[in-house]
Design a protein around this motif. Structure first.
Motif, short mmCIF file in Angstrom:
data_model
loop_
_atom_site.label_atom_id
_atom_site.label_comp_id
_atom_site.label_asym_id
_atom_site.label_seq_id
_atom_site.Cartn_x
_atom_site.Cartn_y
_atom_site.Cartn_z
N CYS A 90 -4.50 1.43 16.20
CA CYS A 90 -4.93 1.59 14.81
C CYS A 90 -4.82 0.23 14.13
CB CYS A 90 -4.06 2.60 14.09
SG CYS A 90 -4.57 2.76 12.37
N GLY A 92 -5.83 -0.01 10.85
CA GLY A 92 -5.90 0.28 9.42
C GLY A 92 -4.84 -0.54 8.70
N THR A 93 -4.92 -0.57 7.38
CA THR A 93 -4.04 -1.47 6.61
C THR A 93 -2.56 -1.31 6.93
OG1 THR A 93 -5.66 -1.29 4.87
CG2 THR A 93 -3.59 -2.30 4.27
N ALA A 94 -2.07 -0.06 6.91
CA ALA A 94 -0.63 0.15 7.12
C ALA A 94 -0.20 -0.36 8.49
CB ALA A 94 -0.30 1.64 6.99
N CYS A 95 -1.04 -0.16 9.48
CA CYS A 95 -0.70 -0.61 10.83
C CYS A 95 -0.89 -2.12 10.98
CB CYS A 95 -1.54 0.14 11.86
SG CYS A 95 -1.10 1.90 11.91
N CYS A 131 -8.04 4.01 10.79
CA CYS A 131 -6.79 4.67 10.37
C CYS A 131 -6.81 6.02 11.05
CB CYS A 131 -6.71 4.85 8.86
SG CYS A 131 -5.27 5.84 8.37
N VAL A 132 -5.78 6.32 11.80
CA VAL A 132 -5.78 7.59 12.52
C VAL A 132 -5.02 8.66 11.74
CG1 VAL A 132 -6.15 6.52 14.76
CG2 VAL A 132 -3.81 6.88 13.96
N GLY A 133 -4.70 8.36 10.49
CA GLY A 133 -4.09 9.37 9.63
C GLY A 133 -2.62 9.61 9.90
N ALA A 134 -1.95 8.64 10.50
CA ALA A 134 -0.51 8.79 10.77
C ALA A 134 0.22 7.56 10.26
CB ALA A 134 -0.28 8.99 12.27
N CYS A 135 -0.15 7.12 9.05
CA CYS A 135 0.37 5.86 8.52
C CYS A 135 1.91 5.83 8.48
CB CYS A 135 -0.19 5.60 7.13
SG CYS A 135 -1.97 5.63 7.07
S1 FES Z 1 -3.37 2.70 8.99
FE1 FES Z 1 -2.73 3.19 10.96
S2 FES Z 1 -2.40 5.30 10.86
FE2 FES Z 1 -3.12 4.81 8.92
#
Ligand code: FES
Length: 168
Positions: A90, A92-95, A131-135
């Motif tokens: 992932c 996505g931003t958080a990751c 984002c796989v929805g597990a931030c």
């Molecule tokens: S950004 Fe990685 S799970 Fe949401």
């Protein structure tokens, strides 16, 4: 208007289509079953072919262009045949802020893979998702369907090496 069940012939005689069909049937062939159906195809076949997209479009009565758009937008689906093992990261931003970017570099250095590529021996495919929805578990990686999260960058590298070498 009453929803009708549709019976569309799958792309070929592969018996695995029965699994996909069961997913659509469970949802009454409603258009809202689209994402779940695409997941079912990917889990069953490893990737979602062009024929599969057309089959789903016809079965769920959704325009093919929309099905294709959904399949590409989420970046969760492989539209090309993949290697024996699939590593999804992932980004996505958080990751990303927790080190996913460093893992992208690591995959290039260690295995020569850019996102979307497969090793020449067909063993390993590297995918990225937005984002796989597990931030809450960031940074998240998925090793052949197993979700692994909350590891530091060095721990992630060690885990990937161990997972890849396990098969040798
Ligand atoms: S950004 Fe990685 S799970 Fe949401």
């Amino acid at each position: 208007m009453v929803a009708t069940t549709r019976k569309v012939n799958p792309p070929d005689g592969d018996r695995r289509w029965k699994i996909v069909e069961a997913t659509m049937r469970r949802h009454g062939y409603a258009s809202t079953a689209l994402i779940e159906t695409l997941h079912s195809i990917q889990e069953t076949f490893g990737f979602v072919s062009r024929e599969a997209l057309n089959y789903v479009a016809e079965s769920l009565n959704i325009p093919p262009a929309k099905v294709f758009g959904v399949a590409t937008f989420y970046n969760l689906f492989n539209l090309n045949p993949v290697g024996e093992h699939v590593f999804s990261l992932c980004t996505g931003t958080a990751c990303y802020v927790k080190g996913a970017g460093e893992i992208v570099d690591f995959m290039k250095e260690e295995f020569g893979l850019e996102p979307g590529q497969t090793t020449p021996d067909g063993k390993l495919t590297f995918m990225v998702a937005r984002c796989v929805g597990a931030c809450g578990l960031a940074p998240v990686m998925i090793l052949d369907g197993e979700v692994v999260g909350k590891l530091g960058v060095e721990e992630m590298k060690a885990k990937i090496r161990e997972w890849v070498n396990h098969d040798k």
